[in-house]
Design an enzyme around this catalytic site. Structure first.
Site, PDB file in Angstrom:
ATOM      1  N   GLY A  40      -1.308  -9.722  12.833  1.00  0.00           N
ATOM      2  CA  GLY A  40      -1.882  -7.982  13.132  1.00  0.00           C
ATOM      3  C   GLY A  40      -2.681  -7.330  12.037  1.00  0.00           C
ATOM      4  N   THR A  41      -3.286  -8.357  11.413  1.00  0.00           N
ATOM      5  CA  THR A  41      -4.543  -7.762  10.106  1.00  0.00           C
ATOM      6  C   THR A  41      -5.541  -7.876  10.123  1.00  0.00           C
ATOM      7  OG1 THR A  41      -4.363  -7.639   7.904  1.00  0.00           O
ATOM      8  CG2 THR A  41      -3.528  -9.607   7.867  1.00  0.00           C
ATOM      9  N   HIS A  95       0.867  -1.110   0.161  1.00  0.00           N
ATOM     10  CA  HIS A  95      -0.284  -0.121  -0.210  1.00  0.00           C
ATOM     11  C   HIS A  95       0.887   1.477  -0.062  1.00  0.00           C
ATOM     12  CE1 HIS A  95      -3.564  -2.717   2.318  1.00  0.00           C
ATOM     13  NE2 HIS A  95      -3.781  -2.985   0.734  1.00  0.00           N
ATOM     14  N   ALA A 138       0.611  -9.093  19.161  1.00  0.00           N
ATOM     15  CA  ALA A 138       2.334  -8.965  18.301  1.00  0.00           C
ATOM     16  C   ALA A 138       4.075  -9.291  19.190  1.00  0.00           C
ATOM     17  CB  ALA A 138       1.896  -8.269  17.676  1.00  0.00           C
ATOM     18  N   CYS A 163       3.520  13.880  -6.879  1.00  0.00           N
ATOM     19  CA  CYS A 163       3.276  14.008  -8.099  1.00  0.00           C
ATOM     20  C   CYS A 163       2.277  13.644  -8.606  1.00  0.00           C
ATOM     21  CB  CYS A 163       3.755  15.070  -8.913  1.00  0.00           C
ATOM     22  SG  CYS A 163       3.137  16.252  -9.891  1.00  0.00           S
TER      23      CYS A 163
HETATM   24  N1  APR Z   1      -0.565  -7.925  17.899  1.00  0.00           N
HETATM   25  C1  APR Z   1      -1.828  -7.966  17.511  1.00  0.00           C
HETATM   26  N2  APR Z   1      -2.895  -8.050  16.928  1.00  0.00           N
HETATM   27  C2  APR Z   1      -3.247  -7.079  16.969  1.00  0.00           C
HETATM   28  C3  APR Z   1      -3.092  -5.954  17.667  1.00  0.00           C
HETATM   29  C4  APR Z   1      -1.910  -6.025  18.225  1.00  0.00           C
HETATM   30  N3  APR Z   1      -1.379  -6.003  19.192  1.00  0.00           N
HETATM   31  N4  APR Z   1      -3.887  -4.756  17.900  1.00  0.00           N
HETATM   32  C5  APR Z   1      -4.800  -5.047  17.095  1.00  0.00           C
HETATM   33  N5  APR Z   1      -4.493  -6.371  16.666  1.00  0.00           N
HETATM   34  C6  APR Z   1      -5.028  -6.894  15.376  1.00  0.00           C
HETATM   35  C7  APR Z   1      -6.230  -6.370  15.322  1.00  0.00           C
HETATM   36  O1  APR Z   1      -7.566  -7.667  16.284  1.00  0.00           O
HETATM   37  C8  APR Z   1      -7.447  -6.286  13.921  1.00  0.00           C
HETATM   38  O2  APR Z   1      -7.051  -7.971  13.416  1.00  0.00           O
HETATM   39  O3  APR Z   1      -4.365  -6.549  14.379  1.00  0.00           O
HETATM   40  C9  APR Z   1      -5.815  -6.119  12.779  1.00  0.00           C
HETATM   41  C10 APR Z   1      -6.091  -4.565  12.536  1.00  0.00           C
HETATM   42  O4  APR Z   1      -6.810  -4.818  11.442  1.00  0.00           O
HETATM   43  P1  APR Z   1      -7.122  -3.197  10.759  1.00  0.00           P
HETATM   44  O5  APR Z   1      -7.367  -2.220  11.456  1.00  0.00           O
HETATM   45  O6  APR Z   1      -8.579  -3.849   9.189  1.00  0.00           O
HETATM   46  O7  APR Z   1      -5.955  -3.182   9.304  1.00  0.00           O
HETATM   47  P2  APR Z   1      -5.426  -3.523   7.987  1.00  0.00           P
HETATM   48  O8  APR Z   1      -5.698  -5.427   8.490  1.00  0.00           O
HETATM   49  O9  APR Z   1      -3.514  -3.641   8.658  1.00  0.00           O
HETATM   50  O10 APR Z   1      -6.211  -3.088   7.603  1.00  0.00           O
HETATM   51  C11 APR Z   1      -5.867  -3.194   6.195  1.00  0.00           C
HETATM   52  O11 APR Z   1      -7.049  -1.583   5.134  1.00  0.00           O
HETATM   53  O12 APR Z   1      -7.722   0.905   5.743  1.00  0.00           O
HETATM   54  C12 APR Z   1      -7.187  -0.202   4.846  1.00  0.00           C
HETATM   55  O13 APR Z   1      -5.169   0.854   3.778  1.00  0.00           O
HETATM   56  C13 APR Z   1      -5.370   0.058   4.927  1.00  0.00           C
HETATM   57  O14 APR Z   1      -3.312  -1.319   4.614  1.00  0.00           O
HETATM   58  C14 APR Z   1      -4.952  -1.661   4.925  1.00  0.00           C
HETATM   59  C15 APR Z   1      -6.076  -2.317   5.031  1.00  0.00           C
END
Ligand code: APR
Length: 255
Positions: free
Chosen positions: A185-186, A113, A229, A121
């Site tokens: 952490g996604t 991303h 994590a 630009c």
């Molecule tokens: N350790 C492990 N997991 C964690 C922690 C932690 N300390 N804190 C939060 N999480 C988990 C949450 O439970 C959640 O499932 O991390 C995840 C974060 O999810 P999102 O906020 O949805 O982030 P992400 O998956 O990276 O989002 C994907 O969405 O908004 C767009 O472009 C943006 O790259 C991003 C994409």
């Protein structure tokens, strides 16, 4: 693990999302305290939003950039960098724009991303260091312009935009060819990035999910570490260093 790779060193892909940077004090997007709880992504993270109100979008990314720059990698980022020392072919595939992995010492990082440390630009594509533009933004009534007259925008991928093709292709090839895929952490809800988890599982890799909460793809994991994590990864890396997985041996039993 992939029997078909029994004749080579283990290949590991670490796939990360905003949760890996949460313990560095950076907000995630979804869930409790997530950015999208307070901000509407349609008004801040789309090309249309930028066209409508470039100054507002620019200022929001500048505030995030300042926050990222003031933050430090945490124990999770450092553990992933450490793992690369034992498994030199390790690849980090991140959805994050904060470059925390590189700052922690990871050398092979694919940014799906983009990143918030650069601006480009939107007319000629010229890319510059965000730092060179930040102070201008505060005082000006408009977002910064390029010498060509185009508008400078953060070098990130907005909703509705394509991921950088070569980067995604390399990530997909690595996910399909790895022995161990660690998703950290996604929320596994944003595609095509989340599809990499499905691709790795379908291709026979062992999948480990590190997340405080369940995700829609938890069922694909051979092993789940349901904790922060910053606590789970140093321990997991200790384990993988002490007892490196060998091709053909499943990780699932390591509970
Ligand atoms: N350790 C492990 N997991 C964690 C922690 C932690 N300390 N804190 C939060 N999480 C988990 C949450 O439970 C959640 O499932 O991390 C995840 C974060 O999810 P999102 O906020 O949805 O982030 P992400 O998956 O990276 O989002 C994907 O969405 O908004 C767009 O472009 C943006 O790259 C991003 C994409």
């Amino acid at each position: 693990m992939n029997e078909r790779h029994a004749d080579r060193p283990v290949r590991i892909v670490v796939f990360t999302g905003a949760g890996v940077s949460a313990e560095s004090g950076l907000a995630t997007f979804r869930g409790v305290g997530g950015l999208w709880a307070d901000f509407d992504p349609a008004t801040l993270a789309t090309p249309a939003a930028f066209a409508r109100d470039p100054k507002r979008v620019w200022d929001w990314y500048v505030s995030r950039y300042v926050g990222v720059r003031a933050s430090e990698p945490n124990a999770a980022h450092r553990a992933i960098a450490r793992l690369e020392r034992t498994f030199p072919s390790l690849l980090v595939v991140t959805q994050n724009i904060d470059r925390m992995h590189q700052r922690a010492g990871s050398s092979k990082v694919l940014e799906l991303h983009g990143n918030i440390w650069n601006a480009r630009c939107n007319a000629c594509g010229r890319e510059v260091d965000m730092a060179t533009l930040v102070d201008i933004a505060d005082s000006a009534s408009d977002s910064p312009r390029c010498g060509c007259g185009g508008r400078m925008r953060p070098s990130v991928v907005w909703f509705g935009e394509r991921l950088p093709e070569a980067v995604f292709e390399e990530a997909a090839e690595s996910a399909a060819d790895c022995d161990l895929f660690i998703a950290v952490g996604t929320s596994a809800t944003v595609y095509p990035a989340a599809g990499l988890i499905e691709l790795a599982a379908r291709s026979g890799a062992d999948v480990i999910e590190v997340n405080r909460e369940e995700t829609p793809l938890s069922h694909l994991a051979d092993r789940v570490l349901r904790e922060p994590a910053g606590e789970a990864l140093p321990r997991l890396v200790d384990e993988l260093e002490l007892d490196p997985p060998t091709a053909g041996a499943s990780l699932a039993k390591r509970e």
